[in-house]
Design an enzyme around this catalytic site. Structure first.
Site, PDB file in Angstrom:
ATOM      1  N   ARG A  98      -7.356   1.735   6.388  1.00 36.42           N
ATOM      2  CA  ARG A  98      -6.273   2.192   5.509  1.00 36.42           C
ATOM      3  C   ARG A  98      -5.035   2.483   6.350  1.00 36.42           C
ATOM      4  NH1 ARG A  98      -5.044   7.792   2.223  1.00 36.42           N
ATOM      5  NH2 ARG A  98      -3.365   6.907   0.989  1.00 36.42           N
ATOM      6  N   HIS A  99      -3.856   2.251   5.773  1.00 38.06           N
ATOM      7  CA  HIS A  99      -2.594   2.493   6.464  1.00 38.06           C
ATOM      8  C   HIS A  99      -2.430   3.975   6.803  1.00 38.06           C
ATOM      9  CE1 HIS A  99      -1.010   4.312   2.796  1.00 38.06           C
ATOM     10  NE2 HIS A  99      -1.521   3.278   2.127  1.00 38.06           N
ATOM     11  N   HIS A 152      -5.068  -0.831   1.929  1.00 32.33           N
ATOM     12  CA  HIS A 152      -4.948   0.461   1.255  1.00 32.33           C
ATOM     13  C   HIS A 152      -6.327   1.110   1.149  1.00 32.33           C
ATOM     14  CE1 HIS A 152      -0.911  -0.986   0.102  1.00 32.33           C
ATOM     15  NE2 HIS A 152      -1.543  -2.147   0.064  1.00 32.33           N
TER      16      HIS A 152
END
Length: 623
Positions: A364-365, A550
């Site tokens: 995930r970012h 995401h």
């Protein structure tokens, strides 16, 4: 050995000394274990072997309830096997996939023969004899086939058993209750209601028709050999939720729980007030210890996953009596999963284990700027003439140039300064692990591209490895703010900003094919097809494919690899909400090839606290 334990051991030994099988208790006592805890371990492991009981005792050495006289709860079930069981398992899988999980999925296919009852640890073996005697009593009259009649209502779907065969089955249950009372001093209440095999229970009414259609594929005429199976469960956790650990977790504080992949955790929903967001308070089945654990390291498990199978009795005149007895006593539940073992003792051992395999790391970012400063963050950092300035150190130092100016950042926000720092920390940890990255894929969202680039910078690959932009792994569009999808940076803009993007990569889903406010099914299908494209675009050589996307991708991009159907939408939403910045899921291809499995990520976890805004003016006297 204390006097009380000596008397207990003598009583148990005298009761069982006539048996031809050697006692499992003697070797445990010889190892120095007290009689009451040795008996407890044998009961908790199904009295299968000295090794299992000894391992259980070693794991529970810090269990605060080890010396408590808490008996196991037992239940007797009539279970199908053969072609009928295969059809029932197919129904279980398809109904869960098409109609979400319902109450029936908590337990394997069965007919309940009695209510759960307790049995003292030293009398458990007497239950096995009660099962054998009851089975022998009705074996000759047990029906060769059991007719099953499909019954459906607004909240129940299942097979009813007709009166003739049902009477014989009830006779068996009554015989077991009588023998258990005589031999083990147990109070067993046999089932007196309509005997049934539940297919679905407490489901949504609009799923009834679909479930009925699936049930019609199960023909009661399918051949089947019926087996009476005796299971036990820990009576303390009957009404708790059961979680299964997906990853290893090493406690950072004294009140935290150690996790190994495959561990089962019992969680009381009413006791979670003292747990921080993203954490739960639970008790480990493997160790008996209680503590806090990160909820996003787990998934929901079924109630029966923690049950222990003790003995079975198969109703078949063709079977040899000795093989019918108890010898087929097996491990936990009917699937018999292996005991979990700890992974990744060191990064060197991890690399040795994966050197000849492909792997996929989904990340995930990092922290996005609007996550800290809210949806109106652009107003805080824009001058009247539309230029960007930095009002807080957690705003990025500068923003890349976009043809439409600052307004496109509103729906495609960048990383905060802390988000960039998080990404670099993760990249540094990956560098330390020695992992070999063979390809990098990113969602078209700026925050994902920035995260991927920071990771590559720490890996010293930012100049040699090109980013492949895959819109198919973008966030579920239903969660986006506007009716239309965000306007992402073009390849020319990304190049001007210093990102090295592969212009020759053909994505599974072009940007123009993303549907605004897509359904959950459309989203999971998109991710599954994107993963097929990503794997197809990468060579078969060993190494790790890095996917930066995401929080939702940690689930929607890994389940297709593992051969699992999409998670129930409600469970998916709850799970994704708890995934932190730089959360990771790591999948490895099996050595045989073709199968993938979850494994411990090569990078360490990143945990930190919040830092509230500070206004120095509050310190001015009189303010």
């Amino acid at each position: 050995m204390a006097a009380g334990e000596t008397q207990l051991y003598a009583k148990v030994s005298n009761k069982l000394k006539s048996r031809s099988t050697p006692s499992l208790l003697d070797p445990l006592l010889a190892l120095g274990f007290p009689a009451h805890t040795a008996l407890k371990a044998l009961a908790a492991t199904g009295r299968k072997s000295v090794e299992e009981a000894s391992s259980w005792l070693h794991c529970h050495c810090s269990d605060p309830s080890l010396d408590d006289p808490i008996p196991q709860e037992f239940g007797l079930f009539l279970c199908p096997s053969g072609p009928l069981l295969e059809k029932l398992q197919q129904f279980w899988s398809k109904s869960k996939q098409q109609c979400a999980k319902n109450r029936a999925h908590e337990v394997f296919p069965h007919v309940t023969l009695c209510d759960f009852f307790t049995c003292e640890d030293q009398k458990v073996e007497c239950l096995y004899e009660a099962l054998k005697r009851a089975g022998d009593r009705v074996l000759a009259s047990f029906p060769a086939t059991i007719p099953l009649v499909l019954h459906s209502s607004i909240s129940y779907l299942g097979f009813f058993i007709n009166d003739g065969p049902a009477d014989v089955i009830r006779e068996f249950a009554m015989a077991f209750a009588t023998e258990a009372a005589i031999l083990a001093d147990c109070s067993v209440k046999p089932c007196t209601k309509q005997l049934h095999l539940t297919l679905a229970h407490k489901f949504y009414p609009h799923h009834q028709r679909t479930l009925e259609q699936l049930a019609r594929a199960i023909h009661p005429s399918h051949s089947c050999q019926w087996t009476a199976a005796l299971f036990s469960r820990d009576m303390r956790f009957v009404h708790y939720q059961t979680l299964r650990a997906l990853f290893q977790y090493k406690p950072q504080n004294m009140d935290e729980l150690m996790l190994s992949p495959g561990d089962y955790i019992f969680v009381d929903p009413t006791e979670q007030e003292e747990a921080s967001e993203g954490w739960v308070l639970g008790t480990s089945q493997r160790t008996g210890c209680r503590g806090f654990l990160p909820e996003n390291y787990t998934e929901r498990a079924s109630e029966a996953d923690t049950w222990v199978k003790h003995r079975t009795y198969t109703f078949s005149l063709a079977m040899d009596a000795n093989s019918r007895k108890d010898a087929e006593a097996s491990g936990r539940q009917n699937r018999e999963p292996h005991s979990p073992t700890s992974r990744s003792i060191s990064s060197i051992q991890h690399l040795q284990a994966t050197i000849a395999r492909r792997s996929v790391l989904v990340v995930r970012h990092g922290e996005r700027v609007d996550q800290v400063f809210g949806k109106c963050w652009l107003r805080q950092c824009s001058t009247p003439d539309g230029k960007y300035y930095r009002p807080d150190l957690n705003f990025p130092h500068c923003l890349p140039r976009r043809s439409s100016g600052l307004r496109d950042f509103e729906c495609d926000p960048p990383l905060s300064s802390c988000g960039s720092f998080q990404a670099r920390l993760a990249g540094s940890s990956l560098l330390d692990s020695g992992v070999r990255i063979t390809a990098v894929f990113s969602s078209p969202a700026l925050r994902c591209i920035q995260t991927a680039n920071h990771i590559l910078e720490e890996l010293k690959l930012e100049k040699t490895m090109k980013l492949r932009i895959e819109p198919g792994i973008f966030e579920w569009t239903k969660w986006e703010m506007g009716r239309d999808n965000p306007s992402f940076m073009t390849q020319a803009e990304l190049k001007e900003a210093g990102f090295i993007v592969d212009p020759n990569y053909r994505p599974a889903f072009p940007l123009s094919s993303l549907l605004p406010a897509e359904s959950y099914t459309q989203y999971t299908d998109r991710c599954a097809r994107s993963m097929e494209r990503i794997l197809g675009a990468c060579p078969q050589e060993p190494g790790t494919i890095l996917i930066v996307s995401h929080g939702s991708a940690l689930d929607s991009c890994t389940r297709p690899l593992l051969g699992l159907p999409p998670r129930d939408c409600g469970d998916f939403v709850q799970l994704v909400r708890k995934i932190p910045a730089l959360g990771m899921c790591f999948c490895e291809e099996s050595r045989e090839g073709g199968r993938w499995e979850l494994a411990s990520p090569p990078a360490r976890t990143l945990t930190h606290g919040a830092n509230a805004a500070f206004n120095w003016r509050n310190w001015i006297p009189g303010s």
